[in-house]
Design a protein around this motif. Structure first.
Motif, short mmCIF file in Angstrom:
data_model
loop_
_atom_site.label_atom_id
_atom_site.label_comp_id
_atom_site.label_asym_id
_atom_site.label_seq_id
_atom_site.Cartn_x
_atom_site.Cartn_y
_atom_site.Cartn_z
N PRO A 16 0.80 -1.23 0.00
CA PRO A 16 0.00 0.00 0.00
C PRO A 16 0.84 1.28 0.00
CG PRO A 16 -0.98 -1.60 1.48
CD PRO A 16 0.31 -2.20 1.00
N LEU A 365 -0.69 7.69 1.83
CA LEU A 365 -1.36 6.44 2.16
C LEU A 365 -2.81 6.73 2.52
CD1 LEU A 365 -0.76 3.38 2.61
CD2 LEU A 365 -0.58 3.93 5.02
N SER A 367 -5.10 5.35 4.26
CA SER A 367 -5.61 4.55 5.37
C SER A 367 -6.91 5.14 5.90
CB SER A 367 -4.60 4.59 6.51
OG SER A 367 -3.98 3.36 6.67
N SER A 368 -7.64 4.32 6.66
CA SER A 368 -8.79 4.84 7.39
C SER A 368 -8.36 6.04 8.22
CB SER A 368 -9.34 3.77 8.33
OG SER A 368 -9.98 2.76 7.59
N ASN A 374 -13.14 -2.10 19.41
CA ASN A 374 -14.20 -3.10 19.61
C ASN A 374 -14.19 -3.56 21.07
OD1 ASN A 374 -15.83 -5.43 19.50
ND2 ASN A 374 -15.28 -5.76 17.35
N CYS A 397 -13.27 4.85 7.34
CA CYS A 397 -13.21 4.39 8.73
C CYS A 397 -13.50 2.91 8.82
CB CYS A 397 -14.18 5.19 9.58
SG CYS A 397 -15.85 5.20 8.97
N GLU A 398 -13.17 2.33 9.95
CA GLU A 398 -13.36 0.90 10.16
C GLU A 398 -13.49 0.62 11.65
OE1 GLU A 398 -9.36 -1.38 9.74
OE2 GLU A 398 -9.06 0.45 8.57
N ILE A 399 -13.94 -0.58 11.96
CA ILE A 399 -13.97 -1.01 13.36
C ILE A 399 -13.06 -2.22 13.48
CG2 ILE A 399 -16.03 -2.45 13.01
CD1 ILE A 399 -16.77 -1.58 15.96
N TYR A 400 -12.31 -2.30 14.57
CA TYR A 400 -11.50 -3.50 14.77
C TYR A 400 -12.46 -4.68 14.90
CZ TYR A 400 -7.52 -6.31 16.07
OH TYR A 400 -6.54 -7.26 16.06
N PRO A 401 -12.22 -5.78 14.18
CA PRO A 401 -13.28 -6.78 14.04
C PRO A 401 -13.55 -7.64 15.28
CG PRO A 401 -11.35 -7.40 12.76
CD PRO A 401 -11.08 -6.04 13.29
N THR A 402 -12.62 -7.72 16.22
CA THR A 402 -12.87 -8.59 17.38
C THR A 402 -12.52 -7.86 18.67
OG1 THR A 402 -10.76 -9.55 16.75
CG2 THR A 402 -12.69 -10.94 16.45
N TYR A 412 -2.60 -2.10 16.10
CA TYR A 412 -3.06 -2.24 14.72
C TYR A 412 -3.27 -0.84 14.10
CZ TYR A 412 -6.46 -2.93 10.93
OH TYR A 412 -7.14 -2.87 9.73
N GLN A 415 0.10 0.69 13.37
CA GLN A 415 0.76 0.11 12.20
C GLN A 415 0.11 0.56 10.91
OE1 GLN A 415 0.40 -3.95 13.31
NE2 GLN A 415 2.10 -3.84 14.77
N ARG A 416 -1.20 0.71 10.95
CA ARG A 416 -1.91 1.12 9.75
C ARG A 416 -1.89 2.63 9.55
NH1 ARG A 416 -5.32 -2.27 6.19
NH2 ARG A 416 -6.76 -0.54 6.34
N ILE B 35 -12.98 4.02 1.57
CA ILE B 35 -13.88 4.48 2.63
C ILE B 35 -14.15 3.36 3.63
CG2 ILE B 35 -16.32 5.12 3.03
CD1 ILE B 35 -16.07 6.94 0.57
N LEU B 39 -6.87 -1.11 1.77
CA LEU B 39 -5.71 -0.50 1.13
C LEU B 39 -5.34 -1.31 -0.11
CD1 LEU B 39 -3.43 0.35 4.19
CD2 LEU B 39 -4.87 1.88 2.86
N PRO B 40 -4.78 -0.62 -1.12
CA PRO B 40 -4.45 -1.32 -2.36
C PRO B 40 -3.14 -2.10 -2.30
CG PRO B 40 -3.84 0.99 -2.55
CD PRO B 40 -4.49 0.83 -1.19
N SER B 156 -14.12 -12.96 12.61
CA SER B 156 -15.36 -12.30 13.01
C SER B 156 -16.32 -12.13 11.83
CB SER B 156 -15.03 -10.92 13.59
OG SER B 156 -16.18 -10.12 13.63
N ILE B 158 -18.25 -9.82 11.48
CA ILE B 158 -18.36 -8.41 11.11
C ILE B 158 -17.85 -8.21 9.68
CG2 ILE B 158 -17.36 -6.11 11.53
CD1 ILE B 158 -17.55 -6.49 14.40
#
Lengths: 460, 460
Positions: A16, A365, A367-368, A374, A397-402, A412, A415-416, B35, B39-40, B156, B158
Motif C-alpha cells: 500500500p 497512504l 488509510s482509514s 471493539n 473508517c473501520e472497526i477493529y473486528p474482534t 493495529y 501500524q496502519r 472508505i 488499502l491497495p 469475526s 463483522i
C-alpha cells in the motif's frame, strides 16, 4: 508440504505505501496529459505474434515474452526444428501471441485498425505495463509501467514544442528541477554520415555515437574501427564528437560544416526552429540542449530525437523519458503517411528520483482516518451504525473486528497509520459519550455521542 | 507488404469513450474500498508456475496462460513427453511462469510472503487484469479486470456484514437498484450431504445444485443419478431443492430438518446471525436472500458463500460479484490459521449493466475544453502562450497543429467533442480581440484578448 512463497525474478509486489506514491505520480501524469488535450486508450496485454515480432530488431525480438500455445495447438510443435537446434523456429511453432514489449507498436496497430473511428491528428496517452525478458537488474524489472504520449497524423513541429512544454509542466508539478532535455535530429546524423562517407554504415555510426557517455571518445573510435570505418571517416567525424558550446553555436558550426548536404540543412532548420519557439517560454524545471551524439538506438525515428534526464545525474541510470518523430510506423499495418511524434516516460525511474529527493508529499497512504475500538458486541452494533453514517460522508473508517485486548487494537491502528481512534467502552456507552484518541499526540478528548459525526468531521 | 491490423481473439482495445466510462466505475469502486478501510496492493502479472498450477482444479489449470521459456531454458523441452502425447508434461517442460488467473491465489502468496511487513487483520483491495484461456464468447474476454476486496487474519462475521454493506454503498453510488445478494453457507451444504448420506460425494452434490437455475430440478436429479446418488439420497434432497419462502422461514425449516447435525447448526447460526445484523440497516439498492443451492464451484470456501446479481436478470449472464469465507487458502504457502473473507467484482459485467440501463453520467470523456483555431504562424505563437496560461489553470486545451481549412479544424473539434473553439484571425489579432464559438449551439461571441483567460474561466 507447503510452498515457500516467492515471486518470479524480475517482478515486484507493490505494498500500500508503494501504491500511494505510484498513484500520486500516475495522477500528475494523467492530469497533465489531459490538460494538454490527450485522450487515453488501452490495448490488450498480448498481441498476435506477427504484430510484434520483427519490429524491435534482433535484440528486441529476443526479449519478447511469448505465450505458450495450449490444447491441440501445442501438438503442432515443430520437433524437427528442435532437433536441428533452430530455437527460433521451435519457439515460433509453440506460440501465436506475445506480451506487449512497448506501447508504440501496439499504438501503430491500434491507429491503423481503428482509423475510421478516431479523428486525426490523434492525440492519445497510454499508461500500461510492458514486459521484457531482460536480465533482471537493480531498478530494472521484467514488468514495468510505461506512460506514452503521441500525436499521429500531423507533421507540424508544434507537436515537438508542445511535448517539450508538457515536460516542463510535469516536472514543475513534481517539484523536480534541473531536468535536461537533450535534442538531436535524425537528418543531421544522416548528413554527418554522408559527409564522412559512411552513409551505408549509418546505423553502426549512430549506435556507436550513442555510447559516447558510456565508453568515451576513444571507445567510440575503437568501435568504429571494428566496424571498418576508414581512418578518413573517423578523422572527419572527430570535430563532431568534440562539439562543445551552446545550442546556437552548435547549430552554427554544423550549418557551416554541413551546408552542402541538403538533408542536414532540413534537420538543422527544424531543430533550430523548435529551439527558437521553446526559448520564448519561461522554463523553471527543464533546460533544452543539443546533443549531437544522441541517437536512441531506435531505427524508426525520422526527425527530432529527444531524451530527458536529470542534469546532475547522481542516479545509476540514464534517461527518464525519451521520444522522437517517426514517419512510417503505421506503414507496417497499411496506413501510409501518418507521421507521428511521441514521448515515453519511464515511470519507475521517475519514482526512484522522487523517492531519493524526498519529493513525494507526506500522507499519500489512504488509510482509514478513524478506527473504532471493539469492546463489546452490543456496543459494536451501535458503532457500525455510526460508521455507516461516516462513510456516507466519505470518511474512511473501520472497526477493529474482534474484542481483542486494547493494546492489540491500538497497535493495529498505529501500524496502519490511522490518525484517530474512537473508544466507546461500557462506561462511555451508558453515559452516551465517546473518547477520541489522537494517535500521534496520544491526547484523548471526551464528547457527547450525539455530536459524534460533527466532532469527527471537524477533525478530518 | 503490409499486415492487416488485428488483435488476438478474446482481447479488446479500449477507445477514449470506453475508458471514460471504465474510469468512472473504477473510481467509485476504489473510493468505496478506501472508505471501508481497505488499502491497495498489486502483484506481478506473472507468477512462478508452481504458485498457480494445482489451485484451480483440473478445469481451471487448463485455462492458465503459460509463458514460453526462452534462450537456453527452451533446450530443456521434454520431447519424450511430446512423443508420448503427454501434453501436460510437455507444456510444463516449456514454461516456468504463468499469467495471473485470479487475484485470490496471488493474494494468498502475497500475504504469506509479506507476513512480517503487513498488519493483521489485513484489509486489501486489488484491481488488476487476469487472464484465462477460455473460449472467447460475447462479453467474455481472455483478459479482464478483476476487483477484489479481502480481509485476512480474522474470523469475526463483522467482515461478512461489512462486505455486504459495502455492496449497498457501491450500488447506491452507481444508482443501480434491485441487486440481489444471495447467501449460503458451506456448513449447511455439508449438513445436507450428511443428512442424505452423501458426505463422500459432497463436491458432486454442490456442483450439481449450483446448476439448478440453468438445468432445472429434473436436470439436477438426472445428473445426481449419473453420479450414482441413491434414490433414497435424492428423495431426501428434494425438499431442500424445493425450499421456498423468506430468509427466516428457510432458516427455520432447515433448523428443524438438520437439528441433529452439528456442522449444519454452526452454519445456520452464523448465517442467521449475519442476516439479523444486516436487517438493521436501511438498504436501498440490495436485498439479501438465502439460496440453498448456491455453491459457486470453488472448493476453498469454508463458511459463508455469497453471490451478487441483478434481480431482474435481463442480462445474458449470472453474477456480477461473488465471494466467501475461506480458512485455509494461505496454508499452501506455509501460513496457517489465516481465515479470510473476500468478494470479487466482475468489472466488465457491471459496465455492461450500467451501459444498458444508461446509468453512466454524461460527459465522462475528458476532451479538451477549448481548441484554438490555427490561422497563421505568427498568431499561433501568440495563441500557444495563452494556452500555456490556461493549462496552468488546469484547463484542458489545445491548438489545431496546422493552418488547415477552417471547416476541417471545426470538424476535428466536433469529432473530439470539444465544447468551445477560440478563433483569432488576422482581423481579430489586429483589433486585439478573439471569438469564442460554442460548438453545441453554434453561437459566437467577441471579447477583448486582454480578458481571454477570465472569459474562458467563466465558460468552463
Amino acid at each position: 508440504m507447503s510452498l515457500k512463497p516467492s515471486i518470479s525474478k524480475g517482478t515486484k509486489d507493490y505494498l500500500p505505501d508503494d501504491l500511494g506514491k505510484r498513484d500520486y505520480l500516475k495522477k500528475i501524469l494523467r492530469e497533465t496529459f489531459e490538460i494538454f488535450g490527450f485522450l487515453p486508450i488501452e490495448t490488450p496485454s498480448f498481441e498476435r505474434s506477427e504484430t510484434l515480432i520483427g519490429k524491435y530488431g534482433e535484440d528486441g525480438d529476443r526479449l519478447i515474452f511469448k505465450i505458450l500455445n495450449s490444447g491441440d495447438k501445442l501438438k503442432k510443435a515443430d520437433i524437427e526444428s528442435f532437433n536441428e537446434e533452430d530455437m527460433g523456429r521451435f519457439s515460433n511453432s509453440l506460440s501465436e501471441k506475445a506480451l506487449r514489449y512497448d506501447l508504440t507498436v501496439p499504438l501503430a496497430r491500434f491507429v491503423s485498425q481503428h482509423r475510421n473511428e478516431i479523428s486525426f491528428p490523434f492525440r492519445r496517452y497510454q499508461m500500461q505495463n510492458v514486459w521484457r525478458a531482460d536480465r533482471p537488474q537493480k531498478g530494472r524489472f521484467q514488468e514495468f509501467l510505461q506512460c506514452d504520449v503521441d500525436i499521429l497524423g500531423n507533421r507540424s513541429i508544434i507537436q515537438e514544442v508542445e511535448i517539450i512544454l508538457m515536460c516542463e509542466h510535469i516536472f514543475s508539478r513534481l517539484n523536480l528541477k534541473n531536468i535536461s532535455i537533450n535534442l538531436n535530429h535524425r537528418k543531421i546524423l544522416e548528413g554527418i554520415a554522408i559527409l564522412i562517407g559512411a552513409k551505408d554504415k549509418f546505423l553502426k555510426l549512430t549506435s556507436s555515437l550513442d555510447k559516447l557517455e558510456k565508453i568515451g571518445k576513444d571507445g567510440v573510435i575503437k568501435e568504429l574501427r571494428t566496424y571498418r570505418f576508414s581512418k578518413k571517416s573517423i578523422d572527419s567525424l572527430t570535430p563532431f564528437i568534440d562539439l562543445k558550446g551552446n545550442f546556437k553555436s552548435k547549430i552554427d558550426f554544423l550549418s557551416s560544416r554541413l551546408k552542402e548536404i541538403e538533408v542536414a540543412n532540413e534537420g538543422l532548420d527544424e531543430l533550430s526552429s523548435i529551439h527558437d519557439k521553446i526559448t520564448k517560454y519561461k522554463l523553471n524545471s527543464i533546460s533544452v540542449n543539443f546533443d549531437i551524439t544522441l541517437a536512441r538506438g531506435l531505427d524508426y525515428y525520422t526527425g527530432l530525437i529527444l531524451e530527458v534526464l536529470p542534469t546532475k545525474n547522481e542516479f545509476d541510470f540514464g534517461s527518464i523519458a525519451g521520444g522522437g518523430r517517426y514517419d512510417n510506423l503505421t506503414d507496417f499495418f497499411g496506413l501510409k503517411e501518418t507521421s507521428g511524434f511521441g514521448i515515453s516516460f519511464g515511470f519507475d525511474r521517475i519514482c526512484l528520483i522522487l523517492e531519493k529527493l524526498e519529493l513525494f508529499p507526506k500522507d499519500l497512504l489512504k488509510s482509514s482516518k478513524i478506527m473504532f475500538v471493539n469492546f463489546d458486541d452490543h456496543i459494536t452494533e451501535d458503532c457500525l451504525q455510526k460508521i455507516v453514517k461516516l462513510r456516507e460522508k466519505d470518511i474512511p473508517c473501520e472497526i477493529y473486528p474482534t474484542k481483542s485486548k486494547l493494546k492489540k487494537q491500538l497497535d493495529y491502528a498505529n501500524q496502519r497509520k490511522i490518525p484517530f481512534v474512537v473508544m466507546i467502552g461500557p462506561d462511555e456507552f451508558s453515559k452516551k459519550e465517546f473518547i477520541i484518541k489522537n494517535m500521534e499526540t496520544g491526547t484523548q478528548s471526551v464528547f457527547k455521542t450525539i455530536n459524534l459525526i460533527d466532532e469527527i468531521m471537524k477533525l478530518i
